[in-house]
Scaffold this active site. Structure first.
Site, mmCIF file in Angstrom:
data_model
loop_
_atom_site.group_PDB
_atom_site.id
_atom_site.type_symbol
_atom_site.label_atom_id
_atom_site.label_comp_id
_atom_site.label_asym_id
_atom_site.label_seq_id
_atom_site.Cartn_x
_atom_site.Cartn_y
_atom_site.Cartn_z
ATOM 1 C CG PHE A 151 9.323 -1.116 -53.103
ATOM 2 C CD1 PHE A 151 9.096 -1.857 -54.259
ATOM 3 C CD2 PHE A 151 10.408 -0.649 -52.574
ATOM 4 C CE1 PHE A 151 10.250 -2.143 -55.016
ATOM 5 C CE2 PHE A 151 11.508 -0.782 -53.564
ATOM 6 C CZ PHE A 151 11.732 -1.352 -54.450
ATOM 7 C CE LYS A 175 4.792 1.658 -42.596
ATOM 8 N NZ LYS A 175 4.983 2.051 -44.344
ATOM 9 C CB CYS A 283 17.169 -8.061 -49.789
ATOM 10 S SG CYS A 283 16.391 -9.592 -49.268
ATOM 11 C CD GLU A 384 19.826 -2.215 -51.411
ATOM 12 O OE1 GLU A 384 19.569 -1.493 -50.624
ATOM 13 O OE2 GLU A 384 19.597 -3.431 -51.217
HETATM 14 P P1 NAD Z 1 12.768 1.797 -47.044
HETATM 15 O O1 NAD Z 1 13.522 1.616 -46.081
HETATM 16 O O2 NAD Z 1 12.596 2.915 -47.725
HETATM 17 O O3 NAD Z 1 11.089 1.425 -46.569
HETATM 18 C C1 NAD Z 1 10.937 0.584 -45.646
HETATM 19 C C2 NAD Z 1 9.740 0.830 -44.656
HETATM 20 O O4 NAD Z 1 10.105 1.902 -43.943
HETATM 21 C C3 NAD Z 1 8.442 1.348 -45.241
HETATM 22 O O5 NAD Z 1 7.342 0.692 -44.706
HETATM 23 C C4 NAD Z 1 8.397 2.863 -45.258
HETATM 24 O O6 NAD Z 1 7.279 3.532 -44.943
HETATM 25 C C5 NAD Z 1 9.206 3.015 -43.685
HETATM 26 N N1 NAD Z 1 10.190 4.090 -43.620
HETATM 27 C C6 NAD Z 1 10.863 4.771 -44.753
HETATM 28 N N2 NAD Z 1 11.732 5.707 -44.374
HETATM 29 C C7 NAD Z 1 11.368 5.788 -42.785
HETATM 30 C C8 NAD Z 1 11.794 6.697 -41.960
HETATM 31 N N3 NAD Z 1 12.706 7.657 -42.145
HETATM 32 N N4 NAD Z 1 11.534 6.277 -40.655
HETATM 33 C C9 NAD Z 1 10.428 5.401 -40.099
HETATM 34 N N5 NAD Z 1 10.179 4.498 -41.349
HETATM 35 C C10 NAD Z 1 10.308 4.918 -42.717
HETATM 36 O O7 NAD Z 1 12.718 0.372 -48.207
HETATM 37 P P2 NAD Z 1 11.876 0.016 -49.441
HETATM 38 O O8 NAD Z 1 12.639 1.130 -50.549
HETATM 39 O O9 NAD Z 1 10.674 -0.041 -49.001
HETATM 40 O O10 NAD Z 1 12.615 -1.532 -49.732
HETATM 41 C C11 NAD Z 1 13.869 -1.785 -50.281
HETATM 42 C C12 NAD Z 1 14.920 -1.928 -49.305
HETATM 43 O O11 NAD Z 1 14.476 -2.955 -48.708
HETATM 44 C C13 NAD Z 1 16.421 -2.384 -50.036
HETATM 45 O O12 NAD Z 1 17.254 -1.813 -49.386
HETATM 46 C C14 NAD Z 1 16.371 -3.898 -49.898
HETATM 47 O O13 NAD Z 1 17.771 -4.482 -50.033
HETATM 48 C C15 NAD Z 1 15.685 -4.182 -48.594
HETATM 49 N N6 NAD Z 1 15.264 -5.440 -48.226
HETATM 50 C C16 NAD Z 1 16.005 -6.244 -47.456
HETATM 51 C C17 NAD Z 1 15.497 -7.445 -47.182
HETATM 52 C C18 NAD Z 1 16.275 -8.251 -46.284
HETATM 53 O O14 NAD Z 1 15.651 -9.462 -45.725
HETATM 54 N N7 NAD Z 1 17.531 -7.799 -45.762
HETATM 55 C C19 NAD Z 1 14.205 -7.970 -47.903
HETATM 56 C C20 NAD Z 1 13.692 -7.109 -48.605
HETATM 57 C C21 NAD Z 1 14.126 -5.985 -48.808
#
Ligand code: NAD
Length: 484
Positions: A151, A175, A283, A384
């Protein structure tokens, strides 16, 4: 009239999802529903994969020079709609408009970088590997790839991957995050105008169901994931079990080390941007300040004073310096961590709870929050939090700071603020984090460098952006030739 239900984009057409599961998308500044997002079905994923598979051969035969021109056209359209895109990001995510502009700029930069594809995916050769025999390495696209996005950079993150994937001659499915899906929707309106052959690019809205259908589909070659660590691990394992390549960029807990000889005013400004920019939901956000020796007291005083002055409110208001967090759920999680910090005995020196923003009684606001006397073993120093909560850990010396960083399970980013070249060199040499800042609070790589990450912040070997992306999205084929 209710908010519109977002459509999927499959095979060059906007199509309504048949799913009965539909979520509301909120503007976090005021809680209003700005759109509704369907959790698409496995059958809709199958349709997108079929469309992407069908056009693959036509697209890979399109010369790279011509594929590059699609990138130029896309860049032009993104420039034309720049402000509109930025406002959409702020409306769905909450970040302030300047940060949203920065995000859209980064997305465009990746399109610009991918436009270099004619030279980026050239192969190499050697004559006479034996007498009269030559060997060539040709670089070829692979097939259908997909991106599962988070997000927090809803417009930009798919652009760490997708422009490179399609420039290489692959076809693609995005997606978006179901929490912030509207900017991808808007970007796909532009992609539709670019007039790619139908099926080259597809958008399927949804959540876990869509991801699982993509990960188990035999015609999907690979996945680029960005999101939290538990989900990243799951996606990496599931992709591997299904014979797919995967690059999974995950969560973070980033440290900012300050030595006594740091330039204090510039350091404080950089730390504030790092910790409270995008309300701490990057992140690369700094989460812990490791204050070395005698810098601790003056640094703490300045951080608290300056952070308490940051204006919190609706990100669309130009005077606001920090927006809301993304959702009610995120707000509750962050408030829970503040409670936890108090229980653990950290000292709350700036309390952002209960902040009131005039005219926005339903927004998800928490103001900058600072804990002092945090210890490395506390939950607030290990988890985090992903919100505007900064912890200060006083440390005796540089070595203690490095050992705290080494014990953190994440390895996304770390920064050092110093005037010492020797310490700077030690820091970048020894710290196992993928993005290192020296007197920089957010060490975000530009499009031609990989967006790195180590330890629990990354699963895979090739990252997003730059040459890593080109390698991820291609196969190398060796051809050995003799003519009689
Ligand atoms: P999230 O893991 O909740 O969701 C990310 C994606 O995964 C979404 O599209 C979601 O629909 C999907 N998803 C969620 N649960 C799932 C499951 N059980 N099975 C399959 N797909 C699933 O993450 P978020 O809250 O959207 O984003 C924040 C996180 O992203 C933080 O941990 C942040 O540090 C990380 N992030 C990392 C980077 C990087 O480059 N390392 C960059 C941006 C964000």
């Amino acid at each position: 009239m209710g908010a519109i239900v977002l459509k999927n984009y499959i095979g060059g057409e906007w199509v309504a999802s048949q799913s009965s599961e539909i979520l509301d998308v909120h503007n976090p500044a005021n809680g209003e529903v700005i759109a509704r997002v369907p959790l698409s079905t496995a059958e809709e994923v199958n349709q997108a994969v079929a469309a992407a598979k069908e056009v693959f051969w036509e697209w890979r035969e399109t010369p790279p020079l011509i594929r590059s021109r699609y990138m130029f056209r896309l860049k032009e359209l993104m420039e034309e709609r720049f402000e509109e895109l930025a406002r959409t990001v702020t409306r769905e995510h909450g970040k302030i408009i300047d940060e949203a502009r920065g995000e859209v700029r980064r997305a465009i930069e990746n399109v610009e970088a991918a436009a270099g594809i004619p030279s980026l995916m050239m192969g190499y050769n050697a004559e006479d590997i034996a007498v009269g025999i030559d060997e060539d390495c040709v670089v070829q696209p692979v097939g259908v790839f997909c991106c599962v996005a988070p997000f927090n950079f809803p417009a930009m993150v798919p652009f760490w991957f997708m422009p490179y994937a399609i420039a290489c001659g692959n076809t693609y499915i995005v997606k978006p995050s179901e929490v912030c899906p509207t900017s991808q929707n808007q970007l796909f309106e532009l992609l539709d105008e670019v007039d790619f052959p139908p099926g080259v690019l597809n958008l399927v809205n949804g959540a876990k169901g869509v991801v699982d259908a993509l990960l188990t589909h035999p015609d999907v070659a690979g996945v680029s994931f960005v999101g939290s660590t538990p989900v990243g691990k799951y996606i990496y394992a599931t992709a591997a079990a299904n014979g797919k390549r995967a690059q999974c960029q995950a969560g973070a807990k980033n440290c900012l080390v300050v030595t006594p000889d740091a330039v204090l005013d510039r350091t404080v400004a950089a730390i504030l941007t790092s910790a409270f920019g995008t309300a701490g939901q990057r992140c690369l956000s700094g989460a812990l300040v490791l204050a070395v020796g005698e810098v601790y007291e003056p640094l703490k005083a300045l951080l608290v004073e300056e952070a308490s002055r940051l204006k919190v409110g609706d990100g669309l208001d130009d005077t606001v310096q920090m927006g809301p967090v993304v959702s009610r759920k995120a707000l509750d999680r962050i408030l829970g961590y503040i409670e936890k910090g108090l229980e653990e005995g950290a000292e709350l020196v700036l309390d952002g709870r209960g902040v009131q923003v005039e005219g926005y009684p339903n927004g998800y606001f928490v103001a900058p929050t600072i804990f002092d006397k945090v210890r490395p073993e506390m939950v607030i120093a290990r988890d985090e939090i992903f919100g505007p909560v900064l912890g200060i850990i006083p440390v005796a010396d540089f070595e203690e700071a490095l050992s705290i960083i080494a014990n953190i399970p994440y390895g996304n980013a770390a920064s050092l603020f110093t005037s010492s070249g020797k310490w700077a060199r030690e820091f970048k040499y020894r710290v196992r984090c993928g993005n290192i800042g020296i007197n920089i609070g957010i060490a975000a790589p530009i499009a031609t460098f990989p967006f790195s990450g180590m330890k629990n912040s990354f699963f895979g070997d090739l990252h997003g952006q730059g040459q890593d992306a080109i390698q991820f999205f291609t196969d190398r084929k060796v051809v050995i030739t003799r003519w009689f």
